[in-house]
Design a protein around this motif. Structure first.
Motif, PDB file in Angstrom:
ATOM      1  N   THR A 120      -3.182   0.094  -7.122  1.00 13.68           N
ATOM      2  CA  THR A 120      -3.536   0.994  -6.026  1.00 13.68           C
ATOM      3  C   THR A 120      -3.898   2.365  -6.561  1.00 13.68           C
ATOM      4  N   GLU A 151       1.840  -4.682   1.979  1.00 11.76           N
ATOM      5  CA  GLU A 151       0.908  -4.085   2.883  1.00 11.76           C
ATOM      6  C   GLU A 151       0.773  -4.933   4.120  1.00 11.76           C
ATOM      7  N   SER A 207      -1.753  -8.791   4.949  1.00 16.09           N
ATOM      8  CA  SER A 207      -2.869  -8.854   4.035  1.00 16.09           C
ATOM      9  C   SER A 207      -2.495  -8.519   2.611  1.00 16.09           C
ATOM     10  N   ALA A 208      -1.248  -8.104   2.369  1.00 15.06           N
ATOM     11  CA  ALA A 208      -0.887  -7.712   1.016  1.00 15.06           C
ATOM     12  C   ALA A 208      -0.147  -8.807   0.304  1.00 15.06           C
ATOM     13  N   SER A 250      -7.481  -4.260  -0.050  1.00 13.20           N
ATOM     14  CA  SER A 250      -6.797  -3.902   1.185  1.00 13.20           C
ATOM     15  C   SER A 250      -7.752  -3.199   2.145  1.00 13.20           C
ATOM     16  N   SER A 272      -0.767  -6.171  -8.346  1.00 12.30           N
ATOM     17  CA  SER A 272      -1.526  -5.277  -7.471  1.00 12.30           C
ATOM     18  C   SER A 272      -1.791  -3.967  -8.188  1.00 12.30           C
ATOM     19  N   VAL A 306       0.832  -1.157   0.000  1.00  6.65           N
ATOM     20  CA  VAL A 306       0.000   0.000   0.000  1.00  6.65           C
ATOM     21  C   VAL A 306       0.878   1.221   0.000  1.00  6.65           C
TER      22      VAL A 306
END
Length: 296
Positions: free
Chosen positions: A148, A31, A34-35, A101, A146, A9
Motif C-alpha cells: 500500500t 480492506e 475486497s481485501a 483496492s 499486500s 487499507v
C-alpha cells in the motif's frame, strides 16, 4: 494494519506518544470483502525525528517539500510510479484477485476490533493497495501479500495516521479482517528516524503475529511493516501458509518495502540526481523484524 487500510487499507499510538519505541499491541486489518487476508495498509507518516539512535544517525533532510504532491492527481501519479508490482517481490509472485483496492476507500478498525471500509478522510490525497499471491509450490502452501502507498496532504497528517495506527493496535491484539479471516497474537514496535537502525525513513512500524482463515487454515506467520517519508506512507504485509517460515515471510515484507522507499526517495528526495544512483537495498528500512513469531 496498514492494510487495514489497504490490503489491509490502514493504522497506531496515542498511548505511547507518536512513534514511541517498543509499544505492543495489534495492528492489522483488511480492506473488507475486497481485501486479501494479509492486510494492513497505509496510514503512516511522521514529522522528522532528528535524534540519533543506537544503530544509525540521520543524514540530512529526507524530502524536498517542493517535490511532494500538492493535489490528488499528483498524488495518484506518484503512487503509480512507486507502488510495488509482482516483479518487485520476485518471480514466484502473481497478482491476486482483486489486484487493486478501491482508491476511494480505506479500512477503519472499529471498537469491536473488526475492519470496515470507509470513505477517504480529507487529509488523504490518494491511496492504493495491491494484493498478491505466492502460489503453492515446492511442497509449501500459498501465501498472501499486500502493498500500500498513501499520500497525505502534509507530513504532519501522515504522522497523525501513524500515531492512530499504534493506538488501535494497542487495543486489539486480535482483529477480524473480514468474516472467516483474522489476525491473532499481534505485537507492535515503532522506530523513529535514528532509532533501531532506521536511518532512511521518518517512521517505521512493525507488527507481527499469526494469521488464519476458514478457507486457508492456519495460524501462519504474519508480518506487516509500514514506513513514512514526508507525506508518503508505504506498507507491505504478508500472511504465510503451510510450510512457510517466519524468515520467508519477513523477507517478502522487508526487501520489497525497502525498494519501494528507494523509489519514493528518488521522486521526492532533496537531490533527484543523487537519489537516482542509490543502489537497491538488501532489506527494508528501519529495524529488523526480530519480533516475528518464531514458532512460524
Amino acid at each position: 494494519m496498514a492494510h487495514a487500510r489497504a490490503l489491509r487499507v490502514g493504522g497506531a499510538l496515542a498511548a505511547c506518544g507518536v512513534l514511541a519505541l517498543g509499544c505492543t499491541g495489534g495492528g492489522g486489518g483488511g480492506e473488507g470483502a475486497s481485501a486479501p487476508s494479509t492486510p494492513k495498509a497505509s496510514r503512516s507518516g511522521s514529522a522528522d525525528i532528528g535524534s540519533a539512535g543506537e544503530t544509525g544517525t540521520p543524514s540530512g533532510p529526507a524530502v524536498d517539500p517542493a517535490r511532494q504532491p500538492g493535489s490528488a492527481a499528483q498524488a495518484r501519479a506518484l503512487i503509480r510510479k512507486v507502488i510495488a508490482d509482482p516483479e518487485l517481490f520476485g518471480p514466484d509472485v502473481v497478482p491476486a484477485t482483486p489486484y487493486e483496492s478501491d482508491p476511494s476507500r480505506w479500512a477503519v478498525l472499529g471498537e469491536n476490533c473488526a475492519w470496515q471500509l470507509r470513505k477517504l478522510p480529507k487529509d488523504v490525497l490518494a491511496t492504493l493497495t495491491r494484493h498478491f499471491d505466492v502460489p503453492t509450490g515446492g511442497g509449501k502452501g500459498s501465501m498472501r501479500l499486500s502493498a500500500t502507498v498513501t499520500v497525505h496532504r502534509t507530513a504532519t497528517d501522515a504522522a497523525w495516521e501513524q500515531a492512530t495506527m499504534l493506538e488501535e493496535a494497542l487495543g486489539c491484539e486480535e482483529q477480524l479482517l473480514r468474516p472467516g479471516e483474522r489476525l491473532i497474537g499481534l505485537t507492535s514496535s515503532a522506530f523513529g528516524r535514528g532509532e533501531g537502525g532506521n536511518v532512511d525513513t521518518e517512521d517505521s512500524l512493525l507488527e507481527s503475529g499469526r494469521c488464519s482463515s476458514d478457507a486457508r487454515g492456519g495460524p501462519y506467520p504474519y508480518l506487516w511493516q509500514q514506513v513514512t517519508l514526508g507525506s508518503v506512507v508505504a506498507a507491505v504485509s504478508a500472511c504465510g501458509g503451510p510450510g512457510r517460515s517466519a524468515d520467508e515471510v519477513q523477507r517478502l515484507v522487508q526487501e520489497p518495502l525497502a525498494r519501494v522507499m528507494v523509489h519514493v526517495q528518488r521522486e521526492i528526495g532533496p537531490d533527484a540526481a543523487a537519489a537516482t544512483g542509490t543502489p537497491e537495498p538488501e532489506s527494508s528500512h528501519g529495524a529488523s523484524a526480530s519480533g516475528t513469531n518464531g514458532g512460524a
